[in-house]
Design a protein around this motif. Structure first.
Motif, PDB file in Angstrom:
ATOM      1  N   LYS A  76     -27.624  22.141  35.347  1.00 50.94           N
ATOM      2  CA  LYS A  76     -28.287  21.265  36.325  1.00 50.94           C
ATOM      3  C   LYS A  76     -28.934  20.050  35.645  1.00 50.94           C
ATOM      4  O   LYS A  76     -30.080  19.717  35.893  1.00 50.94           O
ATOM      5  N   ILE A  77     -28.152  19.414  34.778  1.00 50.69           N
ATOM      6  CA  ILE A  77     -28.621  18.247  34.027  1.00 50.69           C
ATOM      7  C   ILE A  77     -28.330  16.990  34.822  1.00 50.69           C
ATOM      8  O   ILE A  77     -27.211  16.778  35.278  1.00 50.69           O
ATOM      9  N   ASP A  78     -29.344  16.171  34.961  1.00 52.92           N
ATOM     10  CA  ASP A  78     -29.205  14.915  35.693  1.00 52.92           C
ATOM     11  C   ASP A  78     -29.564  13.756  34.762  1.00 52.92           C
ATOM     12  O   ASP A  78     -30.598  13.128  34.910  1.00 52.92           O
ATOM     13  N   LEU A  79     -28.703  13.534  33.769  1.00 52.28           N
ATOM     14  CA  LEU A  79     -28.868  12.433  32.829  1.00 52.28           C
ATOM     15  C   LEU A  79     -27.606  11.582  32.847  1.00 52.28           C
ATOM     16  O   LEU A  79     -26.526  12.067  33.201  1.00 52.28           O
ATOM     17  N   ASP A  80     -27.738  10.341  32.447  1.00 54.71           N
ATOM     18  CA  ASP A  80     -26.538   9.563  32.188  1.00 54.71           C
ATOM     19  C   ASP A  80     -25.815  10.244  31.025  1.00 54.71           C
ATOM     20  O   ASP A  80     -26.442  10.910  30.190  1.00 54.71           O
ATOM     21  N   TYR A  81     -24.523  10.077  30.944  1.00 53.38           N
ATOM     22  CA  TYR A  81     -23.749  10.701  29.881  1.00 53.38           C
ATOM     23  C   TYR A  81     -22.602   9.787  29.490  1.00 53.38           C
ATOM     24  O   TYR A  81     -22.244   8.860  30.217  1.00 53.38           O
ATOM     25  N   ARG A  82     -22.048  10.081  28.319  1.00 49.74           N
ATOM     26  CA  ARG A  82     -20.860   9.355  27.871  1.00 49.74           C
ATOM     27  C   ARG A  82     -20.079  10.240  26.915  1.00 49.74           C
ATOM     28  O   ARG A  82     -20.552  11.288  26.478  1.00 49.74           O
ATOM     29  N   PHE A  83     -18.875   9.799  26.613  1.00 52.07           N
ATOM     30  CA  PHE A  83     -17.988  10.519  25.709  1.00 52.07           C
ATOM     31  C   PHE A  83     -17.732   9.647  24.479  1.00 52.07           C
ATOM     32  O   PHE A  83     -17.292   8.500  24.604  1.00 52.07           O
ATOM     33  N   ASP A  84     -18.027  10.189  23.313  1.00 55.59           N
ATOM     34  CA  ASP A  84     -17.808   9.489  22.054  1.00 55.59           C
ATOM     35  C   ASP A  84     -16.776  10.234  21.233  1.00 55.59           C
ATOM     36  O   ASP A  84     -16.566  11.442  21.422  1.00 55.59           O
TER      37      ASP A  84
END
Length: 108
Positions: A76-84
């Motif tokens: 239940k994580i509500d953070l911006d995210y990205r793939f590196d």
């Protein structure tokens, strides 16, 4: 692990190593400020057979996105995210690390 040490040196906090969702795996889950970062690590002894980042195929990207979705929803994580992608070419003291931030986007 060289990739984790590299990310720590750049100020990332490491949350998970080799996190699995079924048969899908995320090598490193880290955080940089308020962004969760899913990191695929590719290493090669030499670059004689091409760029290590090229080993991150569309199928692999699909698996990473699916695993990341399971991680985000399950916790239940509500953070911006990205793939590196972090590539390491060489071994021992003789190596080159390349960090490709925001290498691809999720399409869900």
């Amino acid at each position: 692990m060289l990739a984790a040490r590299y990310l720590l040196d750049k100020g990332y906090a490491i949350h998970e190593y080799n996190w699995r969702s079924g048969h899908k795996e995320i090598d490193i889950i880290a955080q940089q400020r308020d962004v969760l970062v899913f990191v695929e690590v590719k290493s090669r002894a030499t670059d004689a057979f091409g760029d290590a980042a090229d080993a991150v195929t569309p199928a692999k990207i699909g698996h990473l996105i699916s695993a990341a979705e399971a991680y985000l929803l399950g916790r239940k994580i509500d953070l911006d995210y990205r793939f590196d992608i972090v590539t390491i070419v060489g071994n021992g003291e003789q190596h080159h690390i390349e960090h490709i931030e925001d290498a691809f986007a999720a399409t869900w």
